[in-house]
Design a protein around this motif. Structure first.
Motif, PDB file in Angstrom:
ATOM      1  N   GLU A  86       0.832  -1.199   0.000  1.00 47.51           N
ATOM      2  CA  GLU A  86       0.000   0.000   0.000  1.00 47.51           C
ATOM      3  C   GLU A  86       0.871   1.255   0.000  1.00 47.51           C
ATOM      4  OE1 GLU A  86      -3.413   2.086   2.752  1.00 47.51           O
ATOM      5  OE2 GLU A  86      -3.205  -0.081   2.827  1.00 47.51           O
ATOM      6  N   GLU A  87       1.950   1.234   0.761  1.00 48.75           N
ATOM      7  CA  GLU A  87       2.868   2.372   0.803  1.00 48.75           C
ATOM      8  C   GLU A  87       3.535   2.570  -0.561  1.00 48.75           C
ATOM      9  OE1 GLU A  87       4.600   5.687   2.257  1.00 48.75           O
ATOM     10  OE2 GLU A  87       3.106   4.465   3.282  1.00 48.75           O
ATOM     11  N   SER A 136       2.292   1.718  -3.401  1.00 47.54           N
ATOM     12  CA  SER A 136       1.244   2.207  -4.291  1.00 47.54           C
ATOM     13  C   SER A 136       1.043   3.708  -4.109  1.00 47.54           C
ATOM     14  CB  SER A 136      -0.057   1.455  -4.016  1.00 47.54           C
ATOM     15  OG  SER A 136      -1.096   1.961  -4.804  1.00 47.54           O
ATOM     16  N   LYS A 137       1.040   4.172  -2.876  1.00 46.68           N
ATOM     17  CA  LYS A 137       0.889   5.606  -2.609  1.00 46.68           C
ATOM     18  C   LYS A 137       2.042   6.396  -3.217  1.00 46.68           C
ATOM     19  CE  LYS A 137      -1.723   5.247   1.697  1.00 46.68           C
ATOM     20  NZ  LYS A 137      -1.687   5.478   3.155  1.00 46.68           N
ATOM     21  N   GLU A 138       3.246   5.854  -3.121  1.00 47.11           N
ATOM     22  CA  GLU A 138       4.408   6.525  -3.697  1.00 47.11           C
ATOM     23  C   GLU A 138       4.278   6.622  -5.216  1.00 47.11           C
ATOM     24  OE1 GLU A 138       8.066   4.717  -2.398  1.00 47.11           O
ATOM     25  OE2 GLU A 138       7.512   4.904  -0.288  1.00 47.11           O
TER      26      GLU A 138
END
Length: 86
Positions: free
Chosen positions: A16-17, A19-21
């Motif tokens: 998820e991290e 993906s956010k990046e």
């Protein structure tokens, strides 16, 4: 079993991290492209659009890239170039 669930949750959080990046990187690139397009004369914009679209049309699809993914990329690039962010 608890360890397995904890490991899976940790991996999910890491993904998820990441993906956010990636979303942040794409949004930053959209802003940069939009700013560059706004600084260009109409004829320069059209020349750039034609060049990018021509390169996309000529690119041979990789066997590792699905036709659907290639089409999605092509549509997104065209949208970005022809209808940049406001």
């Amino acid at each position: 079993m608890k360890n397995l669930i904890a490991e899976l949750l940790l991996k999910l959080a890491q993904k998820e991290e990441e993906s956010k990046e990636l979303v942040a990187q794409v949004e930053a690139l959209e802003i940069v492209v939009t700013a560059l397009l706004r600084q260009m004369a109409q004829s320069e914009q059209q020349a750039l659009i034609d060049s990018v679209e021509g390169a996309l049309d000529e690119a041979r699809p990789d066997t590792q890239v699905s036709e659907q993914d290639r089409e999605m990329l092509q549509q997104y690039v065209k949208k970005l170039l022809r209808h940049p962010r406001n």
